[in-house]
Design a protein around this motif. Structure first.
Motif, PDB file in Angstrom:
ATOM      1  N   LEU A 131       0.871  -1.509  -0.295  1.00 11.27           N
ATOM      2  CA  LEU A 131      -0.169   0.156   0.220  1.00 11.27           C
ATOM      3  C   LEU A 131       0.738   1.336   0.064  1.00 11.27           C
ATOM      4  O   LEU A 131       0.417   2.158  -0.764  1.00 11.27           O
ATOM      5  N   VAL A 132       1.919   1.221   0.911  1.00 10.51           N
ATOM      6  CA  VAL A 132       2.879   2.356   0.896  1.00 10.51           C
ATOM      7  C   VAL A 132       3.403   2.563  -0.747  1.00 10.51           C
ATOM      8  O   VAL A 132       3.447   3.844  -1.054  1.00 10.51           O
ATOM      9  N   GLN A 133       3.904   1.503  -1.445  1.00  6.81           N
ATOM     10  CA  GLN A 133       4.433   1.461  -2.773  1.00  6.81           C
ATOM     11  C   GLN A 133       3.407   2.190  -3.619  1.00  6.81           C
ATOM     12  O   GLN A 133       3.943   3.215  -4.380  1.00  6.81           O
ATOM     13  N   VAL A 134       2.405   1.738  -3.526  1.00 11.64           N
ATOM     14  CA  VAL A 134       1.264   2.158  -4.495  1.00 11.64           C
ATOM     15  C   VAL A 134       0.923   3.758  -4.175  1.00 11.64           C
ATOM     16  O   VAL A 134       1.015   4.455  -5.166  1.00 11.64           O
ATOM     17  N   PHE A 135       0.913   3.969  -2.848  1.00 11.78           N
ATOM     18  CA  PHE A 135       0.094   5.483  -2.600  1.00 11.78           C
ATOM     19  C   PHE A 135       1.625   6.494  -2.979  1.00 11.78           C
ATOM     20  O   PHE A 135       1.312   7.611  -2.864  1.00 11.78           O
ATOM     21  N   SER A 136       2.928   6.017  -2.832  1.00 15.33           N
ATOM     22  CA  SER A 136       3.873   6.746  -3.297  1.00 15.33           C
ATOM     23  C   SER A 136       4.111   7.101  -4.627  1.00 15.33           C
ATOM     24  O   SER A 136       4.814   8.032  -4.912  1.00 15.33           O
ATOM     25  N   THR A 137       3.309   6.280  -5.221  1.00 15.48           N
ATOM     26  CA  THR A 137       3.218   6.731  -7.035  1.00 15.48           C
ATOM     27  C   THR A 137       2.129   7.419  -7.560  1.00 15.48           C
ATOM     28  O   THR A 137       1.874   7.559  -8.588  1.00 15.48           O
ATOM     29  N   ILE A 138       1.101   7.749  -6.509  1.00 16.02           N
ATOM     30  CA  ILE A 138      -0.189   8.337  -7.009  1.00 16.02           C
ATOM     31  C   ILE A 138       0.216   9.580  -7.981  1.00 16.02           C
ATOM     32  O   ILE A 138      -0.572   9.664  -8.953  1.00 16.02           O
ATOM     33  N   ALA A 172       2.121  10.350  -9.748  1.00 17.43           N
ATOM     34  CA  ALA A 172       2.775  10.053 -11.192  1.00 17.43           C
ATOM     35  C   ALA A 172       1.806   9.041 -12.149  1.00 17.43           C
ATOM     36  O   ALA A 172       1.969   9.035 -13.364  1.00 17.43           O
ATOM     37  N   MET A 173       0.734   8.868 -11.627  1.00 13.00           N
ATOM     38  CA  MET A 173      -0.169   8.126 -12.485  1.00 13.00           C
ATOM     39  C   MET A 173      -1.010   9.001 -13.587  1.00 13.00           C
ATOM     40  O   MET A 173      -1.160   9.970 -13.188  1.00 13.00           O
ATOM     41  N   THR A 174      -1.340   8.324 -14.759  1.00 11.97           N
ATOM     42  CA  THR A 174      -2.007   8.957 -15.728  1.00 11.97           C
ATOM     43  C   THR A 174      -3.165   8.125 -16.129  1.00 11.97           C
ATOM     44  O   THR A 174      -3.208   6.957 -15.757  1.00 11.97           O
ATOM     45  N   GLU A 175      -4.088   8.507 -16.873  1.00 14.52           N
ATOM     46  CA  GLU A 175      -5.225   7.721 -17.356  1.00 14.52           C
ATOM     47  C   GLU A 175      -4.796   6.618 -18.012  1.00 14.52           C
ATOM     48  O   GLU A 175      -5.284   5.447 -18.319  1.00 14.52           O
ATOM     49  N   LYS A 176      -3.378   6.663 -18.959  1.00 13.75           N
ATOM     50  CA  LYS A 176      -2.936   5.749 -19.813  1.00 13.75           C
ATOM     51  C   LYS A 176      -1.959   4.930 -18.894  1.00 13.75           C
ATOM     52  O   LYS A 176      -1.363   4.336 -19.469  1.00 13.75           O
ATOM     53  N   HIS A 177      -1.969   5.098 -17.540  1.00  9.73           N
ATOM     54  CA  HIS A 177      -1.009   4.403 -16.708  1.00  9.73           C
ATOM     55  C   HIS A 177      -1.229   2.897 -16.896  1.00  9.73           C
ATOM     56  O   HIS A 177      -2.347   2.482 -16.779  1.00  9.73           O
ATOM     57  N   ASN A 178      -0.116   2.268 -17.144  1.00 10.33           N
ATOM     58  CA  ASN A 178      -0.523   0.616 -17.461  1.00 10.33           C
ATOM     59  C   ASN A 178       0.882   0.002 -16.858  1.00 10.33           C
ATOM     60  O   ASN A 178       1.561  -0.900 -17.639  1.00 10.33           O
ATOM     61  N   ASP A 179       1.201   0.535 -15.673  1.00 13.36           N
ATOM     62  CA  ASP A 179       2.377  -0.253 -14.954  1.00 13.36           C
ATOM     63  C   ASP A 179       2.020  -1.541 -14.611  1.00 13.36           C
ATOM     64  O   ASP A 179       1.167  -1.556 -13.401  1.00 13.36           O
ATOM     65  N   ASN A 180       2.480  -2.571 -14.987  1.00 11.98           N
ATOM     66  CA  ASN A 180       2.174  -3.959 -14.559  1.00 11.98           C
ATOM     67  C   ASN A 180       2.590  -4.291 -13.147  1.00 11.98           C
ATOM     68  O   ASN A 180       1.798  -4.804 -12.335  1.00 11.98           O
ATOM     69  N   GLU A 181       3.537  -3.556 -12.610  1.00 17.25           N
ATOM     70  CA  GLU A 181       3.919  -3.546 -11.290  1.00 17.25           C
ATOM     71  C   GLU A 181       2.903  -3.053 -10.250  1.00 17.25           C
ATOM     72  O   GLU A 181       2.600  -3.600  -9.293  1.00 17.25           O
ATOM     73  N   ILE A 182       2.190  -1.933 -10.798  1.00 18.42           N
ATOM     74  CA  ILE A 182       1.153  -1.315  -9.804  1.00 18.42           C
ATOM     75  C   ILE A 182      -0.036  -2.348 -10.012  1.00 18.42           C
ATOM     76  O   ILE A 182      -0.656  -2.456  -9.082  1.00 18.42           O
ATOM     77  N   HIS A 183      -0.132  -2.516 -10.950  1.00 17.40           N
ATOM     78  CA  HIS A 183      -1.517  -3.589 -11.248  1.00 17.40           C
ATOM     79  C   HIS A 183      -0.999  -4.871 -10.372  1.00 17.40           C
ATOM     80  O   HIS A 183      -2.199  -5.412  -9.548  1.00 17.40           O
TER      81      HIS A 183
END
Length: 518
Positions: free
Chosen positions: A437-444, A446-457
């Motif tokens: 959860l910390v990892q995900v919210f640390s990257t909020i 930087a996210m975009t609508e076209k965000h397709n980072d497999n690691e985040i998913h």
């Protein structure tokens, strides 16, 4: 004797009087608390009170990317709910194939069937989805160059021209001089003596007798067994050898023997135990003569496992359970078919959770084996723990020697039987979910609508799978988790803290998976 408690519980106690395991669990709880505090700050929350759901929703809605976050977690929650269907598809595929998929991995990525030119590249996310999530075993080639090159060079003899013809020669291809130098000829090693081919009621192999033998005697014994031409099953087998643990304790400044493949690194079990126990792990070396066998079994804790053949050849026989229809039920002991797989030198085999198998060494064989737990099989591990709790309660009822309120004894028995107790399991999940959860919210931002980072998913899917089991652990009446936490922590205050942290993570996950108001 009453479990010691903190002064904050109204009783005085020096923490040094607590068992070592309790101190380790307190350390894990402290790390969980630090991660949750980081998460609170990232979300700009005033507290982690379980009633903060409205505040979480408001804070998320203020972020420009809140719609992306909601979509990410909502889809991950749905996907995590489909795991039983995905496993059924995986089981169906095992009834339709004649051999396992062969994957090849190199610096450019993953490729199916080892044919880089004709196959579509696979990512580690593809591997997670198609093999771990669907619970399907496979063979992997290429790790010998990427991850096991040094250990293979050290452990293989260099004066032989080929390893492919090992089945026709009895000559040992193991560089025993390395072990004599770095382990020591007089070091005692655990040699298992083969038992009968029988399973207990829980599908576990009959206990083997273990004898301690000097490494020098084992090398001689192993070669004698491999040269046995009478076709008899070799009874001695150096297995479940904690060599990595041994070398860490005797040569703390030595470089690691090998680096686990990157996907296998997200290993809740070993990562937790290596930090919060006295050197415990499920990392083993297996060294067996020609004909040595691991009898029919399924892996401990319903874990995944992977096995890398440094040298030698193994024959694996997998037993595939029946496919359940809507009108029938099958027991775990029902099998419909089996098939064999030959694992050669330099190949890695991924073994899925709960699948029964037996293994025979076709020649003298040396392998590295890890049991590991991820979000993809964490529910199976909880199922294993619950089954063991039921068995222990049955024994306690029969013995009538352990009081009903002695949960420290129950946790100790559980840990003695399967290597984990409820307290360890809960903190293992809480730590991993909080970290992700910390990892995900640390990257909020930087996210975009076209965000397709497999690691985040993948992280979102893992979080959803973890919190579903975390909720079951907290609310399981049979496990009596609150009492177990207090017994092991030696403190009602710390037990309440663990419950509060876990409840917050569950609350946050509930908010994330629901559509957010615009």
């Amino acid at each position: 004797m009453d479990t010691p408690v903190d002064q904050t519980d109204g009783e005085s106690c020096c923490s040094s009087s607590l068992p070592t395991h309790s101190l380790h669990m307190r350390a894990a709880l402290n790390d969980c608390s630090e991660l949750v505090e980081r998460l609170r700050l990232l979300l700009h929350l005033n507290s982690i009170d379980p009633s903060c759901a409205q505040e979480v929703s408001e804070q998320l809605s203020m972020n420009n990317n809140h719609c992306i976050i909601q979509q990410l977690f909502h889809s991950a929650w749905v996907a995590s709910g489909n795991i039983d269907q995905e496993r059924e598809l995986g089981l169906q595929s095992l009834h339709e194939i004649s051999e396992l998929d062969i994957l090849h991995v190199d610096k450019s990525g993953w490729h199916r069937d080892g044919n880089k030119a004709s196959s579509i590249p696979l990512t580690s996310s593809d591997f997670k989805r198609e093999y771990c999530f669907r619970n399907v075993p496979c063979i992997i080639r290429g790790f010998d160059e990427l991850h096991f090159k040094d250990v293979s060079l050290n452990w293989r003899k260099t004066d032989t021209t080929s390893t492919d013809d090992a089945t026709t020669h009895n000559e040992s291809r193991i560089n025993t001089s390395w072990f004599e130098r770095y382990v020591g000829e007089d070091t005692m090693v655990p040699v298992r003596i083969d038992g009968k081919n029988e399973l207990d009621d829980d599908g576990r192999a009959e206990e083997c007798e273990t004898i301690m033998m000097s490494l020098k005697d084992w090398v001689s014994n192993c070669q004698q067994q491999s040269n046995n031409r009478e076709g008899k099953v070799s009874r001695g087998y150096l297995k479940d050898w904690h060599l990595v643990q041994f070398l860490k304790s005797t040569q703390s400044d030595a470089p690691p023997l090998y680096k686990s493949p990157e996907y296998f690194e997200r290993d809740l079990l070993n990562n937790f135990l290596e930090k919060y126990s006295d050197g415990g792990d499920y990392k083993f070396v297996y060294w067996g003569p020609r004909g040595s066998i691991t009898r029919l079994h399924s892996d401990v804790l319903h874990s995944f496992s992977w096995s890398y053949n440094v040298t030698g050849s193994k024959k694996w026989t997998f037993y595939i359970p029946n496919i359940k229809s809507d009108s029938e039920t099958t027991s775990d002991n029902d099998t419909c078919r089996s098939f064999e797989v030959i694992q050669n030198t330099g190949e890695t085999i991924f073994v899925s959770s709960k699948i029964k198998h037996e293994v025979v060494n076709l020649v003298e064989t040396l392998s590295i084996n890890h049991n590991w737990i991820t979000s993809d099989n964490i529910d199976n591990t909880w199922q294993c723990i619950c089954s063991e709790i039921d068995a222990i309660e049955g024994e306690i009822k029969e013995w009538e020697v352990i009081p009903e309120d002695d949960f420290e004894a129950r946790e100790n028995m559980l840990r003695g039987c399967i290597g984990l107790d409820v307290t360890t399991f809960l903190l293992m999940i809480l730590l991993e979910a909080s970290e992700l959860l910390v990892q995900v919210f640390s990257t909020i931002d930087a996210m975009t609508e076209k965000h397709n980072d497999n690691e985040i998913h993948d992280s979102a899917l893992s979080i959803c799978s973890l919190v579903k089991v975390l909720g079951k652990v907290l609310t399981c009446k049979e496990a009596k988790t609150a009492q177990r936490l207090q017994a092991i922590m030696g403190s009602k205050t710390r037990a309440n803290q663990a419950n509060e942290l876990a409840t917050f993570v569950l609350c946050l996950s509930d908010v994330l998976k629901e559509p957010l108001s615009s």
